[in-house]
Design an enzyme around this catalytic site. Structure first.
Site, PDB file in Angstrom:
ATOM      1  N   CYS A  79      16.979  73.549  35.698  1.00  0.00           N
ATOM      2  CA  CYS A  79      17.130  74.507  36.655  1.00  0.00           C
ATOM      3  C   CYS A  79      16.064  75.604  36.575  1.00  0.00           C
ATOM      4  O   CYS A  79      14.710  75.188  36.725  1.00  0.00           O
ATOM      5  CB  CYS A  79      18.506  75.316  36.355  1.00  0.00           C
ATOM      6  SG  CYS A  79      18.983  76.382  37.717  1.00  0.00           S
ATOM      7  N   HIS A 191      21.875  70.960  37.797  1.00  0.00           N
ATOM      8  CA  HIS A 191      22.473  70.981  36.277  1.00  0.00           C
ATOM      9  C   HIS A 191      23.110  69.745  35.745  1.00  0.00           C
ATOM     10  O   HIS A 191      24.433  69.354  36.247  1.00  0.00           O
ATOM     11  CB  HIS A 191      23.771  72.155  36.140  1.00  0.00           C
ATOM     12  CG  HIS A 191      22.944  73.471  36.220  1.00  0.00           C
ATOM     13  ND1 HIS A 191      22.272  74.255  34.968  1.00  0.00           N
ATOM     14  CD2 HIS A 191      22.618  74.242  37.548  1.00  0.00           C
ATOM     15  CE1 HIS A 191      22.097  75.351  35.480  1.00  0.00           C
ATOM     16  NE2 HIS A 191      22.195  75.428  36.702  1.00  0.00           N
ATOM     17  N   GLU A 193      24.364  68.943  33.075  1.00  0.00           N
ATOM     18  CA  GLU A 193      25.769  69.325  32.108  1.00  0.00           C
ATOM     19  C   GLU A 193      26.929  69.775  32.976  1.00  0.00           C
ATOM     20  O   GLU A 193      27.716  69.694  32.277  1.00  0.00           O
ATOM     21  CB  GLU A 193      24.971  70.484  31.234  1.00  0.00           C
ATOM     22  CG  GLU A 193      25.158  71.750  31.666  1.00  0.00           C
ATOM     23  CD  GLU A 193      23.732  72.235  32.408  1.00  0.00           C
ATOM     24  OE1 GLU A 193      23.523  73.373  32.695  1.00  0.00           O
ATOM     25  OE2 GLU A 193      22.893  71.143  32.524  1.00  0.00           O
TER      26      GLU A 193
END
Length: 211
Positions: A79, A191, A193
């Site tokens: 990001c 992202h 994650e």
């Protein structure tokens, strides 16, 4: 050891938890020497580019990140962390990046306008939510990913003019840079994650890399 750079602007808990879910034991650190000793480095980030870049410089971790890249160790920005890998950002002024990847970070609305997309400004900015990847070239980072796999985005700015470093893009009115890289330097605008099983596969591919 995989180091997660902690300079006060990253989504550290989710990233660490995702790495632990694939069997990696990362070290969250703000110590430049520990970053230099790591086998691979993750540079996360959320918020404003200028503030994040200043915090990274003030801590001396910017040089540690550059040395990681120069040593050929795997480095991935996520990001805002990805955006900082580029030459500069035009977010509220012009701000120098780390200069590890070719390109300029620009407002999505400006990119869309130049491409003749969304002339009435109906698309919401930031782009927030799931979107599909269009893979533009092979990369070890996406070795477990297929064309059309979806990942999670939250961003108002995107890298433009990436040239040969473009790995994947995503359509949001026009095609925007989603993933870029060269050698062992990578950036994900999305992202991983927060991207479920697809994101975990990307992180798995990263931690399998060696210098």
């Amino acid at each position: 050891m995989t180091a997660i750079v902690d300079y006060g602007v990253g989504n550290l808990f989710s990233l660490r938890s995702s790495l632990e879910a694939i069997g990696e034991t990362p070290r969250v650190t703000s110590d430049p020497e520990e970053i230099r000793r790591a086998e691979r480095v993750l540079l996360p980030g959320v918020g404003a580019f200028a503030d994040a870049a200043e915090k990274l410089r003030r801590s001396g971790m910017d040089e540690a990140v550059r040395e990681t890249a120069a040593a050929g160790k795997p480095l991935m920005g996520i990001c805002l962390g990805m955006q900082m890998l580029f030459e500069k950002s035009l977010e509220y002024g012009e701000h120098a990046g780390l200069g590890l990847l070719k390109g300029t970070v620009r407002p999505i609305r400006e990119i869309l306008r130049e491409k003749g997309a969304d002339p009435e400004g109906r698309l919401k900015i930031p782009q927030m939510g799931w979107n599909a990847l269009r893979i533009r070239r092979e990369s070890p980072l996406l070795r477990y990913i297929r064309e059309g796999d979806c990942v999670y985005f939250v961003h108002s700015y995107a890298a433009d003019g990436c040239g040969d470093s473009l790995i994947a893009d995503t359509e949001y009115g026009a095609y925007l840079t989603a993933c870029a890289g060269r050698e062992r330097i990578f950036g994900c605008q999305f992202h991983p994650e927060k991207s479920g099983p697809v994101g975990l596969k990307i992180l798995k591919a990263f931690v399998e890399m060696k210098a």
